[in-house]
Design an enzyme around this catalytic site. Structure first.
Site, PDB file in Angstrom:
ATOM      1  N   ARG A 159      -1.077 -14.870   3.843  1.00 16.53           N
ATOM      2  CA  ARG A 159      -1.779 -14.182   4.939  1.00 16.53           C
ATOM      3  C   ARG A 159      -1.031 -14.362   6.262  1.00 16.53           C
ATOM      4  O   ARG A 159      -0.989 -13.455   7.096  1.00 16.53           O
ATOM      5  CB  ARG A 159      -3.208 -14.734   5.071  1.00 16.53           C
ATOM      6  N   GLU A 207      -9.031 -10.739  -7.648  1.00 16.87           N
ATOM      7  CA  GLU A 207      -8.096  -9.615  -7.527  1.00 16.87           C
ATOM      8  C   GLU A 207      -6.996  -9.679  -8.589  1.00 16.87           C
ATOM      9  O   GLU A 207      -6.601  -8.642  -9.139  1.00 16.87           O
ATOM     10  CB  GLU A 207      -7.505  -9.592  -6.113  1.00 16.87           C
ATOM     11  N   THR A 264      -4.913  -8.327  10.600  1.00 22.12           N
ATOM     12  CA  THR A 264      -5.313  -7.042  10.002  1.00 22.12           C
ATOM     13  C   THR A 264      -4.889  -5.850  10.863  1.00 22.12           C
ATOM     14  O   THR A 264      -4.368  -4.860  10.351  1.00 22.12           O
ATOM     15  CB  THR A 264      -6.846  -7.033   9.802  1.00 22.12           C
ATOM     16  N   ARG A 266       3.212  -7.204   9.204  1.00 19.15           N
ATOM     17  CA  ARG A 266       2.522  -6.142   9.960  1.00 19.15           C
ATOM     18  C   ARG A 266       3.000  -6.090  11.411  1.00 19.15           C
ATOM     19  O   ARG A 266       3.129  -5.007  11.984  1.00 19.15           O
ATOM     20  CB  ARG A 266       1.007  -6.357   9.893  1.00 19.15           C
ATOM     21  N   PHE A 321     -15.388   2.385   7.753  1.00 22.12           N
ATOM     22  CA  PHE A 321     -14.065   2.861   7.345  1.00 22.12           C
ATOM     23  C   PHE A 321     -13.838   2.801   5.833  1.00 22.12           C
ATOM     24  O   PHE A 321     -12.739   3.092   5.366  1.00 22.12           O
ATOM     25  CB  PHE A 321     -12.968   2.065   8.075  1.00 22.12           C
ATOM     26  N   LYS A 341       0.832  -1.202   0.000  1.00 15.82           N
ATOM     27  CA  LYS A 341       0.000   0.000   0.000  1.00 15.82           C
ATOM     28  C   LYS A 341       0.874   1.262   0.000  1.00 15.82           C
ATOM     29  O   LYS A 341       2.090   1.190   0.249  1.00 15.82           O
ATOM     30  CB  LYS A 341      -0.930  -0.053   1.222  1.00 15.82           C
ATOM     31  N   HIS A 352      -1.582  -5.507   1.439  1.00  9.91           N
ATOM     32  CA  HIS A 352      -2.811  -6.264   1.188  1.00  9.91           C
ATOM     33  C   HIS A 352      -2.459  -7.650   0.689  1.00  9.91           C
ATOM     34  O   HIS A 352      -1.525  -7.809  -0.100  1.00  9.91           O
ATOM     35  CB  HIS A 352      -3.661  -5.575   0.107  1.00  9.91           C
ATOM     36  N   ASN A 393      -1.685  -0.175   7.481  1.00  5.55           N
ATOM     37  CA  ASN A 393      -1.078  -1.492   7.729  1.00  5.55           C
ATOM     38  C   ASN A 393      -0.284  -2.046   6.540  1.00  5.55           C
ATOM     39  O   ASN A 393      -0.074  -3.240   6.423  1.00  5.55           O
ATOM     40  CB  ASN A 393      -2.125  -2.480   8.264  1.00  5.55           C
ATOM     41  N   TYR A 446     -11.945  -3.027  -3.058  1.00  2.79           N
ATOM     42  CA  TYR A 446     -12.487  -3.235  -1.711  1.00  2.79           C
ATOM     43  C   TYR A 446     -14.021  -3.273  -1.684  1.00  2.79           C
ATOM     44  O   TYR A 446     -14.614  -3.057  -0.623  1.00  2.79           O
ATOM     45  CB  TYR A 446     -11.971  -2.142  -0.771  1.00  2.79           C
TER      46      TYR A 446
HETATM   47  P1  IDP Z   1      -7.124  -7.441   5.504  1.00  5.97           P
HETATM   48  O1  IDP Z   1      -6.363  -6.367   4.776  1.00  5.97           O
HETATM   49  O2  IDP Z   1      -6.310  -8.022   6.628  1.00  5.97           O
HETATM   50  O3  IDP Z   1      -7.687  -8.488   4.569  1.00  5.97           O
HETATM   51  P2  IDP Z   1      -9.865  -6.436   5.713  1.00  5.97           P
HETATM   52  O4  IDP Z   1     -10.812  -6.764   6.796  1.00  5.97           O
HETATM   53  O5  IDP Z   1     -10.085  -7.039   4.365  1.00  5.97           O
HETATM   54  O6  IDP Z   1      -8.369  -6.771   6.235  1.00  5.97           O
HETATM   55  O7  IDP Z   1      -9.835  -4.864   5.577  1.00  5.97           O
HETATM   56  C1  IDP Z   1      -9.174  -4.258   4.497  1.00  5.97           C
HETATM   57  C2  IDP Z   1      -8.343  -3.104   5.005  1.00  5.97           C
HETATM   58  O8  IDP Z   1      -9.225  -2.126   5.567  1.00  5.97           O
HETATM   59  C3  IDP Z   1      -7.381  -3.432   6.126  1.00  5.97           C
HETATM   60  O9  IDP Z   1      -6.163  -3.986   5.669  1.00  5.97           O
HETATM   61  C4  IDP Z   1      -7.188  -2.074   6.762  1.00  5.97           C
HETATM   62  O10 IDP Z   1      -6.261  -1.271   6.010  1.00  5.97           O
HETATM   63  C5  IDP Z   1      -8.579  -1.459   6.617  1.00  5.97           C
HETATM   64  N1  IDP Z   1      -9.352  -1.650   7.837  1.00  5.97           N
HETATM   65  C6  IDP Z   1      -9.899  -2.789   8.287  1.00  5.97           C
HETATM   66  N2  IDP Z   1     -10.537  -2.598   9.450  1.00  5.97           N
HETATM   67  C7  IDP Z   1     -10.395  -1.282   9.737  1.00  5.97           C
HETATM   68  C8  IDP Z   1     -10.823  -0.453  10.817  1.00  5.97           C
HETATM   69  O11 IDP Z   1     -11.480  -0.896  11.754  1.00  5.97           O
HETATM   70  N3  IDP Z   1     -10.471   0.858  10.740  1.00  5.97           N
HETATM   71  C9  IDP Z   1      -9.747   1.378   9.708  1.00  5.97           C
HETATM   72  N4  IDP Z   1      -9.307   0.634   8.684  1.00  5.97           N
HETATM   73  C10 IDP Z   1      -9.637  -0.671   8.703  1.00  5.97           C
HETATM   74 MG    MG Z   2      -9.134  -8.344   3.116  1.00  6.81          MG
END
Ligand code: IDP
Ligand code: MG
Length: 160
Positions: free
Chosen positions: A96, A137, A102, A113, A68, A20, A126, A123, A60
């Site tokens: 993963r 994707e 996450t 991470r 968010f 990212k 992806h 973070n 997304y």
């Molecule tokens: P992942 O990236 O670990 O698959 P997802 O649940 O798919 O996690 O969420 C996508 C991205 O959205 C996360 O990597 C993070 O950057 C962002 N995200 C997820 N949950 C939150 C939150 O509670 N607050 C702000 N950003 C979030």
């Molecule tokens: Mg995800």
């Protein structure tokens, strides 16, 4: 020839990994690639691009009802992203695991991470969460001609 989206359950499984904008701007591209590479996974596609807001929203789309979502799409389209396709046995799930939870506050030390970032909204990386999302994707971000096949050292990575 391996299909663009890979063959789940075999050595030719593929996943979509994106560094990212915060990861790119913090100079973590080499560090992240290194971790996948030394594990034994094979890099078959890589490019750098600045996603549009629309591309971020499509990528997304599953999260569009989350509070968010807008912030996430702004974040993902805020700068250059390094988009990659990695290949190998179990690469979706193990990818993963290499990435970590996450929320970096909960990611185990030793994960990308867990070692390299602090907040869920920054973070740095992806990774596809299932072989089905990997297919979607990879197709969204890569054309057939943007993925290359080459020999690599896979005969030393696998027993057979
Ligand atoms: P992942 O990236 O670990 O698959 P997802 O649940 O798919 O996690 O969420 C996508 C991205 O959205 C996360 O990597 C993070 O950057 C962002 N995200 C997820 N949950 C939150 C939150 O509670 N607050 C702000 N950003 C979030
Ligand atoms: Mg995800």
């Amino acid at each position: 020839k391996t299909p663009l989206v890979g063959v789940p359950g075999t050595k030719f499984e593929r996943t979509f990994i994106a560094i990212k904008p915060d990861g790119v701007n913090r100079g973590l591209v080499g560090e992240i690639i290194c971790r996948f590479e030394r594990k034994g996974f094979k890099l078959v596609g890589i490019k750098i691009l600045h996603p549009t807001k629309a591309q971020a929203e499509e990528h997304y789309a599953d999260l569009s009802t989350k509070p968010f979502f807008a912030g996430l799409c702004n974040y993902f389209s805020s700068g250059a992203v390094v988009a990659m396709v990695w290949e190998g046995k179990g690469v979706v799930k193990t990818g993963r695991t290499l990435i970590g939870a996450t929320n970096p506050a909960e990611s185990t030390p030793g994960t990308i991470r867990g070692d390299l970032c602090i907040e869920v909204g920054r973070n740095i990386i992806h990774g596809s969460d299932s072989t089905d999302s990997a297919k979607a994707e990879i197709t969204l971000w890569f054309k057939d001609s943007e993925v290359a096949e080459y020999q690599g050292n896979q005969t030393w990575v696998y027993e057979k």
